[in-house]
Design a protein around this motif. Sequence first.
Motif, PDB file in Angstrom:
ATOM      1  N   LEU A 245       0.830  -1.200   0.000  1.00 10.45           N
ATOM      2  CA  LEU A 245       0.000   0.000   0.000  1.00 10.45           C
ATOM      3  C   LEU A 245       0.870   1.259   0.000  1.00 10.45           C
ATOM      4  CD1 LEU A 245      -2.718   1.487   0.258  1.00 10.45           C
ATOM      5  CD2 LEU A 245      -2.522   1.190   2.741  1.00 10.45           C
ATOM      6  N   ILE A 246       1.875   1.290   0.852  1.00  7.34           N
ATOM      7  CA  ILE A 246       2.764   2.461   0.910  1.00  7.34           C
ATOM      8  C   ILE A 246       3.470   2.654  -0.430  1.00  7.34           C
ATOM      9  CG2 ILE A 246       4.838   3.412   1.995  1.00  7.34           C
ATOM     10  CD1 ILE A 246       3.905   2.029   4.602  1.00  7.34           C
ATOM     11  N   HIS A 247       3.885   1.555  -1.054  1.00  5.18           N
ATOM     12  CA  HIS A 247       4.516   1.630  -2.372  1.00  5.18           C
ATOM     13  C   HIS A 247       3.545   2.214  -3.404  1.00  5.18           C
ATOM     14  CE1 HIS A 247       6.948   0.548  -5.845  1.00  5.18           C
ATOM     15  NE2 HIS A 247       5.873  -0.028  -6.367  1.00  5.18           N
ATOM     16  N   ILE A 248       2.284   1.809  -3.358  1.00  6.31           N
ATOM     17  CA  ILE A 248       1.281   2.315  -4.305  1.00  6.31           C
ATOM     18  C   ILE A 248       1.067   3.812  -4.103  1.00  6.31           C
ATOM     19  CG2 ILE A 248      -1.182   2.245  -4.872  1.00  6.31           C
ATOM     20  CD1 ILE A 248      -1.090  -0.770  -4.329  1.00  6.31           C
ATOM     21  N   ILE A 249       0.960   4.231  -2.830  1.00  4.12           N
ATOM     22  CA  ILE A 249       0.767   5.663  -2.556  1.00  4.12           C
ATOM     23  C   ILE A 249       1.958   6.464  -3.077  1.00  4.12           C
ATOM     24  CG2 ILE A 249       0.468   7.409  -0.755  1.00  4.12           C
ATOM     25  CD1 ILE A 249      -0.843   5.217   0.958  1.00  4.12           C
ATOM     26  N   GLU A 250       3.163   5.974  -2.792  1.00  2.00           N
ATOM     27  CA  GLU A 250       4.370   6.655  -3.270  1.00  2.00           C
ATOM     28  C   GLU A 250       4.337   6.781  -4.794  1.00  2.00           C
ATOM     29  OE1 GLU A 250       9.218   5.921  -3.460  1.00  2.00           O
ATOM     30  OE2 GLU A 250       7.855   4.325  -2.803  1.00  2.00           O
ATOM     31  N   HIS A 251       4.044   5.693  -5.486  1.00  2.00           N
ATOM     32  CA  HIS A 251       4.011   5.703  -6.951  1.00  2.00           C
ATOM     33  C   HIS A 251       2.943   6.666  -7.453  1.00  2.00           C
ATOM     34  CE1 HIS A 251       2.912   4.200 -11.004  1.00  2.00           C
ATOM     35  NE2 HIS A 251       4.222   3.975 -11.093  1.00  2.00           N
ATOM     36  N   TYR A 252       1.782   6.674  -6.804  1.00  2.00           N
ATOM     37  CA  TYR A 252       0.693   7.555  -7.230  1.00  2.00           C
ATOM     38  C   TYR A 252       1.093   9.021  -7.075  1.00  2.00           C
ATOM     39  CZ  TYR A 252      -3.815   9.871  -7.444  1.00  2.00           C
ATOM     40  OH  TYR A 252      -4.843  10.717  -7.782  1.00  2.00           O
ATOM     41  N   LEU A 253       1.644   9.387  -5.923  1.00  2.15           N
ATOM     42  CA  LEU A 253       1.991  10.788  -5.692  1.00  2.15           C
ATOM     43  C   LEU A 253       3.073  11.272  -6.651  1.00  2.15           C
ATOM     44  CD1 LEU A 253       2.000  11.090  -1.773  1.00  2.15           C
ATOM     45  CD2 LEU A 253       0.102  11.310  -3.397  1.00  2.15           C
ATOM     46  N   LEU A 254       4.008  10.398  -6.976  1.00  9.92           N
ATOM     47  CA  LEU A 254       5.102  10.795  -7.861  1.00  9.92           C
ATOM     48  C   LEU A 254       4.700  10.827  -9.328  1.00  9.92           C
ATOM     49  CD1 LEU A 254       8.152   8.944  -6.285  1.00  9.92           C
ATOM     50  CD2 LEU A 254       7.572  11.374  -6.120  1.00  9.92           C
ATOM     51  N   ASN A 255       3.586  10.158  -9.659  1.00  2.65           N
ATOM     52  CA  ASN A 255       3.176  10.082 -11.054  1.00  2.65           C
ATOM     53  C   ASN A 255       1.821  10.724 -11.303  1.00  2.65           C
ATOM     54  OD1 ASN A 255       5.257   8.174 -12.503  1.00  2.65           O
ATOM     55  ND2 ASN A 255       4.853   7.277 -10.490  1.00  2.65           N
ATOM     56  N   CYS A 256       1.344  11.464 -10.302  1.00  3.75           N
ATOM     57  CA  CYS A 256       0.055  12.114 -10.425  1.00  3.75           C
ATOM     58  C   CYS A 256       0.101  13.147 -11.545  1.00  3.75           C
ATOM     59  CB  CYS A 256      -0.332  12.782  -9.101  1.00  3.75           C
ATOM     60  SG  CYS A 256      -2.000  13.450  -9.088  1.00  3.75           S
ATOM     61  N   GLU A 257      -0.978  13.216 -12.365  1.00  3.85           N
ATOM     62  CA  GLU A 257      -1.034  14.184 -13.463  1.00  3.85           C
ATOM     63  C   GLU A 257      -0.986  15.600 -12.921  1.00  3.85           C
ATOM     64  OE1 GLU A 257      -1.110  13.830 -16.735  1.00  3.85           O
ATOM     65  OE2 GLU A 257      -0.913  11.657 -16.637  1.00  3.85           O
ATOM     66  N   ARG A 258      -0.223  16.446 -13.579  1.00 10.65           N
ATOM     67  CA  ARG A 258      -0.111  17.839 -13.168  1.00 10.65           C
ATOM     68  C   ARG A 258      -0.987  18.714 -14.030  1.00 10.65           C
ATOM     69  NH1 ARG A 258       3.709  14.995 -11.649  1.00 10.65           N
ATOM     70  NH2 ARG A 258       4.971  15.426  -9.839  1.00 10.65           N
TER      71      ARG A 258
END
Length: 258
Positions: A245-258
């Motif tokens: 879960l922590i890995h998924i959150i990290e990946h999501y925040l770093l790849n979130c559309e700007r």
Amino acid sequence: MKEQYDFAFSFAGEDRALVEEIKEGIKGFNIFYDDDYQSELCGKDLYSHLRNIYKNHSKYVVCFLSKNYKQKIWTNLEFSAVKERLMATFFASDFLIPIILDEDAYLEDIPSFIGLYRHKNVRDTIMLLKTKYEQSLNEDFYLDNIRCFGNYLLQETSNKICSRGISTIYNDDYIIINRNTEEQLFFLVPEEFSNLPCLLLYEGKKNNPPSAMITWKRGANIVFSWNDFTVLSENTEEDITLCKLIHIIEHYLLNCER
């Protein structure tokens, strides 16, 4: 499992005189204090027995933290049980009472959102323990505890992102990620109306629609579900571990559309 002790004391032998004085001041409570249970402890597998007490058989674990505490084998064993209990309950039981005895006493393994108490005198520390127990009889910590778990997820995610060399500011229920002079703000907060085990992830402002949802369920182990609400990346991952879960959150925040 039914609680056996109101308080379980964890401390270094060098601090025994002070701890015993505090114990004497809260007579009437059921306290695990090693000297009072020598006959019970004699001949036992102390590794398993003590871990069971601190993890499963005490309402509150009181850790008297000092420079000596960090250096002892048995206090490290006891605190490892505390860490397991924190993770197993996801901070839902509000059981840890960390009492700081000297300036070198802080433990990095205690999440930053858990309140610390700095010992000033025996009378005030006795009053703290009595008051804490009395409050626990009446207070509902449900939403606060889910919020604490959300804070833990953000803190762990922030640490992982920082380890990549990316500037991140963590502050309770939000983090700010700074990259290429741009800032992104994310909130992770409880869904406060349904009283379900649920955290909602928001980007920018809390009054924006949530970007994702985290839920969990108990079985033999606690497992999590991640639900991504973003238009371009609708997906759900179920029955995942905390580390995943922590890995998924990290990946999501770093790849979130700007």
